[in-house]
Structure formats: structure tokens, C-alpha cells
Scaffold this active site. Structure first.
Site, PDB file in Angstrom:
ATOM      1  CB  THR A 113      -0.949  -0.117   1.273  1.00 13.12           C
ATOM      2  OG1 THR A 113      -1.706  -1.207   1.273  1.00 13.12           O
ATOM      3  CG2 THR A 113      -1.777   1.211   1.302  1.00 13.12           C
TER       4      THR A 113
ATOM      5  N   PRO B 240       0.668   5.839  -0.197  1.00 17.36           N
ATOM      6  CG  PRO B 240       2.006   7.621   0.836  1.00 17.36           C
ATOM      7  CD  PRO B 240       1.863   6.277   0.201  1.00 17.36           C
TER       8      PRO B 240
ATOM      9  NE  ARG C   8     -27.016  -4.202  34.277  1.00 17.83           N
ATOM     10  CZ  ARG C   8     -26.752  -3.346  35.050  1.00 17.83           C
ATOM     11  NH1 ARG C   8     -26.096  -3.586  35.960  1.00 17.83           N
ATOM     12  NH2 ARG C   8     -27.301  -2.157  34.676  1.00 17.83           N
TER      13      ARG C   8
ATOM     14  CD  GLN D 162     -27.585  -1.568  21.884  1.00 17.99           C
ATOM     15  OE1 GLN D 162     -26.853  -0.690  21.359  1.00 17.99           O
ATOM     16  NE2 GLN D 162     -29.140  -0.816  22.434  1.00 17.99           N
ATOM     17  CB  ILE D 163     -25.789  -7.604  24.924  1.00 20.06           C
ATOM     18  CG1 ILE D 163     -26.657  -8.146  23.822  1.00 20.06           C
ATOM     19  CG2 ILE D 163     -25.777  -8.556  26.210  1.00 20.06           C
ATOM     20  CD1 ILE D 163     -26.082  -9.515  23.253  1.00 20.06           C
TER      21      ILE D 163
ATOM     22  CD  GLU E  61      -3.825  -9.493   4.723  1.00 24.29           C
ATOM     23  OE1 GLU E  61      -4.036 -10.559   3.815  1.00 24.29           O
ATOM     24  OE2 GLU E  61      -3.321  -9.644   5.688  1.00 24.29           O
TER      25      GLU E  61
HETATM   26  C1  LIG Z   1      -4.123  -1.369  10.478  1.00 23.14           C
HETATM   27  C2  LIG Z   1      -3.549  -1.325   9.133  1.00 23.14           C
HETATM   28  C3  LIG Z   1      -2.860  -2.385   8.787  1.00 23.14           C
HETATM   29  C4  LIG Z   1      -2.259  -2.503   7.374  1.00 23.14           C
HETATM   30  N1  LIG Z   1      -1.167  -3.314   7.241  1.00 23.14           N
HETATM   31  C5  LIG Z   1      -0.830  -3.384   6.031  1.00 23.14           C
HETATM   32  C6  LIG Z   1       0.411  -4.031   5.458  1.00 23.14           C
HETATM   33  O1  LIG Z   1       0.874  -4.434   6.520  1.00 23.14           O
HETATM   34  N2  LIG Z   1       0.880  -3.658   4.083  1.00 23.14           N
HETATM   35  C7  LIG Z   1       0.209  -3.139   3.496  1.00 23.14           C
HETATM   36  O2  LIG Z   1       0.744  -3.092   1.947  1.00 23.14           O
HETATM   37  N3  LIG Z   1      -0.928  -2.648   3.451  1.00 23.14           N
HETATM   38  C8  LIG Z   1      -1.553  -2.658   4.798  1.00 23.14           C
HETATM   39  N4  LIG Z   1      -2.538  -1.864   5.118  1.00 23.14           N
HETATM   40  C9  LIG Z   1      -3.404  -1.196   4.005  1.00 23.14           C
HETATM   41  C10 LIG Z   1      -4.853  -1.702   3.632  1.00 23.14           C
HETATM   42  O3  LIG Z   1      -4.596  -2.832   2.888  1.00 23.14           O
HETATM   43  C11 LIG Z   1      -5.436  -0.634   2.873  1.00 23.14           C
HETATM   44  O4  LIG Z   1      -5.812   0.583   3.861  1.00 23.14           O
HETATM   45  C12 LIG Z   1      -6.642  -1.090   2.210  1.00 23.14           C
HETATM   46  O5  LIG Z   1      -6.325  -1.997   1.031  1.00 23.14           O
HETATM   47  C13 LIG Z   1      -7.405   0.143   1.558  1.00 23.14           C
HETATM   48  O6  LIG Z   1      -6.742   1.064   0.838  1.00 23.14           O
HETATM   49  P1  LIG Z   1      -6.970   2.729   1.247  1.00 23.14           P
HETATM   50  O7  LIG Z   1      -6.902   2.616   2.768  1.00 23.14           O
HETATM   51  O8  LIG Z   1      -6.015   3.395   0.345  1.00 23.14           O
HETATM   52  O9  LIG Z   1      -8.226   2.917   0.991  1.00 23.14           O
HETATM   53  P2  LIG Z   1      -9.084   3.266  -0.525  1.00 23.14           P
HETATM   54  O10 LIG Z   1      -8.345   2.515  -1.571  1.00 23.14           O
HETATM   55  O11 LIG Z   1      -8.767   4.861  -0.766  1.00 23.14           O
HETATM   56  O12 LIG Z   1     -10.612   3.128  -0.601  1.00 23.14           O
HETATM   57  C14 LIG Z   1     -11.404   4.042   0.223  1.00 23.14           C
HETATM   58  C15 LIG Z   1     -12.698   3.628  -0.060  1.00 23.14           C
HETATM   59  O13 LIG Z   1     -13.127   3.366  -1.480  1.00 23.14           O
HETATM   60  C16 LIG Z   1     -13.397   2.115  -1.677  1.00 23.14           C
HETATM   61  N5  LIG Z   1     -13.292   1.722  -3.276  1.00 23.14           N
HETATM   62  C17 LIG Z   1     -11.767   1.905  -3.673  1.00 23.14           C
HETATM   63  N6  LIG Z   1     -11.744   1.495  -5.035  1.00 23.14           N
HETATM   64  C18 LIG Z   1     -13.340   0.853  -5.227  1.00 23.14           C
HETATM   65  C19 LIG Z   1     -13.956   0.263  -5.993  1.00 23.14           C
HETATM   66  N7  LIG Z   1     -13.062  -0.223  -7.290  1.00 23.14           N
HETATM   67  N8  LIG Z   1     -15.082  -0.146  -6.188  1.00 23.14           N
HETATM   68  C20 LIG Z   1     -15.948   0.176  -5.040  1.00 23.14           C
HETATM   69  N9  LIG Z   1     -15.090   0.836  -3.848  1.00 23.14           N
HETATM   70  C21 LIG Z   1     -13.838   1.188  -4.011  1.00 23.14           C
HETATM   71  C22 LIG Z   1     -12.815   1.326  -0.710  1.00 23.14           C
HETATM   72  O14 LIG Z   1     -13.813  -0.052  -0.589  1.00 23.14           O
HETATM   73  C23 LIG Z   1     -13.048   2.295   0.499  1.00 23.14           C
HETATM   74  O15 LIG Z   1     -14.243   2.217   1.002  1.00 23.14           O
HETATM   75  C24 LIG Z   1      -2.983  -1.829   6.421  1.00 23.14           C
HETATM   76  C25 LIG Z   1      -4.176  -0.869   6.672  1.00 23.14           C
HETATM   77  C26 LIG Z   1      -4.518  -0.761   8.127  1.00 23.14           C
HETATM   78  C27 LIG Z   1      -5.628   0.036   8.501  1.00 23.14           C
END
Ligand SMILES: Cc1cc2nc3c(=O)[nH]c(=O)nc-3n(C[C@H](O)[C@H](O)[C@H](O)COP(=O)(O)OP(=O)(O)OC[C@H]3O[C@@H](n4cnc5c(N)ncnc54)[C@H](O)[C@@H]3O)c2cc1C
Length: 379
Positions: free
Chosen positions: A126, A128, A268, A336-337, A363
Site C-alpha cells: 500500500t 499513500p 446482568r 449493546q448487550i 488486505e
Molecule cells: C491497521 C492496518 C494495517 C495494514 N497493514 C498493511 C500492511 O502490512 N501492508 C500493506 O501493504 N498494507 C497494509 N494496510 C493497508 C490496507 O490494505 C489498505 O488500507 C486497504 O487496502 C484500503 O486502501 P486505502 O486505505 O487506500 O483505501 P482506498 O483504496 O482509498 O478506499 C477508500 C474507499 O473506497 C472504496 N473503493 C476503492 N476502490 C473501489 C472500487 N473499485 N469499487 C468500489 N469501492 C472502492 C474502498 O472500498 C473504501 O471504502 C493496512 C491498513 C491498516 C488500516
């Protein structure tokens, strides 16, 4: 598919419960408050074989299959989902990528350290600006003599700071070419490779999540995993297995929240009787129990198919989608419970509720799982 727990599953579940009672439960509240990543817990999990569950014994692993792996993650996540998440990320992503795609020499070099828990692994896909659309990544790796020079950043990386080694996927070809990305093994301490900001998260707070920053980071050619250009395709295969582990994490959270709510509902008293006597509460428990069973069946089915060497692209996405949505619903109902007490840190429900939400995001979000499933049924 075997529906009754095997001897190995029963043994692993008991081992995890015993471990959790001593090494996790007494400290988890503090880790959650302070966002501490308890690295020593993972070294100890390594001693139990839980940092290399799927790694064959010849590389120092436990040599189990996905069925046992699901049991281990679910049991750990019933206690503390943050620990379950980190254990899953280490096993499925970094270790899993090396196990599935690395050369024999790379496996011999890295798997024993990862499987024993001596080293913690990270996996960087991933960025930014590219999460769901990871194939559009901008971090570049340019060949210069016998090294690749990496520039760019990854974010939301589990163990980005504490990881001793990371598998990182970077662009070696054109944007838009699914064969324009390559996977590299990069050790901590490599000049130009640094951890950036640590995220301050809603839940999963004991699991470390940070940026990775690459500034003219020189990585030897021999650290390329598999063929140049295969990195993204490898990553998608790694995620097929990884999604089973997030389904297992979700299952553990749902079970933990349900068991806590069930017990509380019997204790409870309101209107001179246990709240479980009220149909409004008992029907919630019935729905929770039924959905957990369904999530468990989907998860173990995907695990069983994976153990048989079958493709699980659709099945792992279905298990991850369903189990993660169930764990959010179940932990919501658990709060809620518990009523007002569910909203406090004196009871476990609020933490399950906060932790659960990661499962519908990490993921691959629920929307992306639907995309994967739809592709397989419409082709
Ligand atoms: C705690 C945590 C640990 C993580 N660990 C790792 C790691 O170890 N390595 C790693 O590489 N990544 C990691 N991630 C990243 C994670 O895989 C991404 O956050 C995830 O894939 C979503 O990407 P994004 O946050 O950029 O959201 P975005 O891709 O920006 O998505 C934003 C919204 O748009 C929606 N959306 C996007 N495209 C579409 C589409 N084509 N159709 C419909 N809806 C869509 C998404 O479903 C979401 O609701 C981690 C994330 C978190 C929060």
C-alpha cells in the site's frame, strides 16, 4: 471437509489460551492505551511455532496447514485481536511471500529467522495514494549496476518500524502494466530505508502500523524475489492466502465478543431477572451465534481448499467479506448487550468493537472483496 476439530487444532487452541492467560491478558489493556507493540510477545510466540505456522519444518517452521493456522489466529484474536493481526501479517504476508515465491537460497536465509520469531517481518504494498488500486503504485526501483535504487513511500505497513525485514513491491516498469512491479527483500538498517510516522489508530492499537520511506535506497539484485516484473502478480497470490487469515482474525473477534456478551447477559439483572430472559436480547444472541457458525464454515472451507492445493481466489474473498462484516455486527451487538458498561473500558466489548472495523478494510476492503467475487462469477 472435517467439521470436528482435529487433535492438532485442539492442541493449538489450548496452547494459545494458556499462552494468552499468562503473556497477553494481564498486559493488553496497557498496550491498547499506550499503543505499545509488545515485540517480546512475538519472540515468545515464535518459540511455540506460531510465527512460522505454515513454514515447513526443514526451514524451521511448524509445518502445519491453513486449518491449524486459522485455529491459531482465531484463538489468539479471541483474547487480543491486535496480537492476532500482527501474527497474521507476519505469517501470511512477509513470511508467506518468501515461502511462496523466493529462491531456495533466500528461503534458507530468511525463513528460519522469521519462523522462529527471532525476526519480525513486514510487507509493503500500500502507498499513500494507492490502496485498493495498489497496482498503480508510484514507488520506483531503478537498476543501477548490480543494485536497484528505490525511491518513494509505503503506508499503513504492519511492523514498518519494528520489522527486521520487509518484502516491498516497487515499480520497475510502466504505470498501468501489471507486470511492471517487482518484489524485493529489504533488511532493516539498509541505508535509505526508514520507518516514517506511526499511525494513531481507532483499534488494533498494539499492532504497529507505520510508513516506510525509501530515499535512494540501494538493494542488491539478488534480493529480487522471483522474476523482475512478477511482484504484483505474486502479491495478489499472497493476498489470496492472507485473506483467509483476516477471516480467521474476524472469526476470533466475533467469538470473543459473543462469548463475553453471552456470559454478561446471564449475569446482568434488570426487572428482577437476567437480561438473557428478554427475547430482545436472546434473539440478538441467536443471530450472533448463527452468523458466527456461517463465518466459521466459510473460513474453514477456504482453509481446507487451500490445504488441498486448490485455487481459493473466490473462496478466500467470500470468507474474508462475510466473516469481517459479521465481526463488526457481532461486536456492535455485544456493546449493546453490555449497555452503558459496554461503552466503558472496564469490559471487553468496546475493544472488540474498535478492533473489529480493521477487518473490513485491511488486505482489501469489503468492496474490493465483492469486486473479486463478482469477477469470478461473471467471467
Ligand atoms: C491497521 C492496518 C494495517 C495494514 N497493514 C498493511 C500492511 O502490512 N501492508 C500493506 O501493504 N498494507 C497494509 N494496510 C493497508 C490496507 O490494505 C489498505 O488500507 C486497504 O487496502 C484500503 O486502501 P486505502 O486505505 O487506500 O483505501 P482506498 O483504496 O482509498 O478506499 C477508500 C474507499 O473506497 C472504496 N473503493 C476503492 N476502490 C473501489 C472500487 N473499485 N469499487 C468500489 N469501492 C472502492 C474502498 O472500498 C473504501 O471504502 C493496512 C491498513 C491498516 C488500516
Amino acid at each position: 471437509m472435517e467439521l470436528v476439530a482435529t487433535e492438532n487444532q485442539t492442541m493449538i487452541a489450548q496452547m494459545v489460551r494458556d499462552f494468552g492467560a499468562t503473556h497477553i491478558k494481564p498486559f493488553m489493556r496497557e498496550w491498547d492505551d499506550t499503543q505499545e507493540f509488545p515485540v517480546e510477545v512475538f519472540h515468545k510466540l515464535g518459540e511455540l511455532g506460531l510465527m512460522g505456522v505454515l513454514v515447513p519444518q526443514e526451514y524451521g517452521g511448524a509445518g502445519f496447514g491453513y486449518t491449524e493456522y486459522v485455529t491459531a489466529i482465531a484463538e489468539l484474536s479471541k483474547i487480543d485481536p491486535s496480537i492476532g493481526l500482527s501474527m497474521a501479517a507476519h505469517n501470511s504476508l512477509c513470511t508467506g511471500h518468501i515461502l511462496q515465491h523466493a529462491s531456495e537460497e533466500q528461503k534458507r536465509k530468511y525463513l528460519p529467522k522469521l519462523a522462529s520469531g527471532e525476526w519480525i517481518g513486514a510487507w509493503g504494498l500500500t502507498e499513500p495514494n494507492t490502496g485498493s488500486d495498489a497496482g498503480n503504485m508510484r514507488t520506483t526501483a531503478v537498476l543501477d549496476g548490480d543494485h536497484y535504487v528505490l525511491n518513494g513511500a509505503k503506508n499503513f505497513i504492519t511492523h514498518g518500524k519494528s520489522g527486521n525485514v520487509a518484502v516491498v513491491i516497487a515499480r520497475t516498469g510502466e504505470v498501468g502494466d501489471s507486470h511492471g512491479m517487482t518484489a524485493f527483500i529489504i533488511e532493516r538498517g539498509t541505508p535509505g530505508f526508514e520507518a516514517g510516522r506511526k499511525e494513531d489508530k481507532l483499534g488494533m492499537r498494539a499492532s504497529e502500523t507505520t510508513e516506510l520511506i525509501f530515499t535512494d535506497c540501494r538493494v542488491p539484485k539478488e534480493n529480487v524475489i522471483g522474476k523482475v516484473g512478477d511482484g504484483f502478480v505474486q502479491a495478489l497470490k499472497v493476498l489470496d492466502g492472507g485473506r483467509i487469515s483476516i477471516a480467521a482474525l474476524s472469526l476470533g473477534i466475533a467469538q470473543g465478543a459473543y462469548e463475553a456478551a453471552l456470559q454478561y447477559s446471564k449475569e446482568r439483572q434488570q426487572f428482577n431477572q437476567p437480561i438473557s430472559n428478554f427475547q430482545g436480547i436472546s434473539f440478538k444472541l441467536a443471530d450472533m451465534a448463527t452468523e458466527i457458525e456461517a463465518a466459521s464454515l466459510l473460513t474453514y472451507r477456504a482453509a481446507d481448499m487451500k490445504d488441498q492445493g486448490l485455487s481459493v481466489n473466490r473462496e478466500s474473498a467470500m470468507a474474508k467479506l462475510y466473516a469481517s462484516e459479521v465481526c463488526v455486527r457481532v461486536s456492535n451487538e455485544a456493546v449493546q448487550i453490555f449497555g452503558g458498561y459496554g461503552y466503558t473500558k472496564d469490559y471487553p466489548a468496546e475493544k472488540f468493537y474498535r478492533d473489529s472495523k480493521l477487518c473490513t478494510i485491511g488486505e482489501g476492503t469489503s468492496e474490493i472483496q465483492k469486486l473479486v467475487i463478482a469477477r469470478t462469477i461473471l467471467k
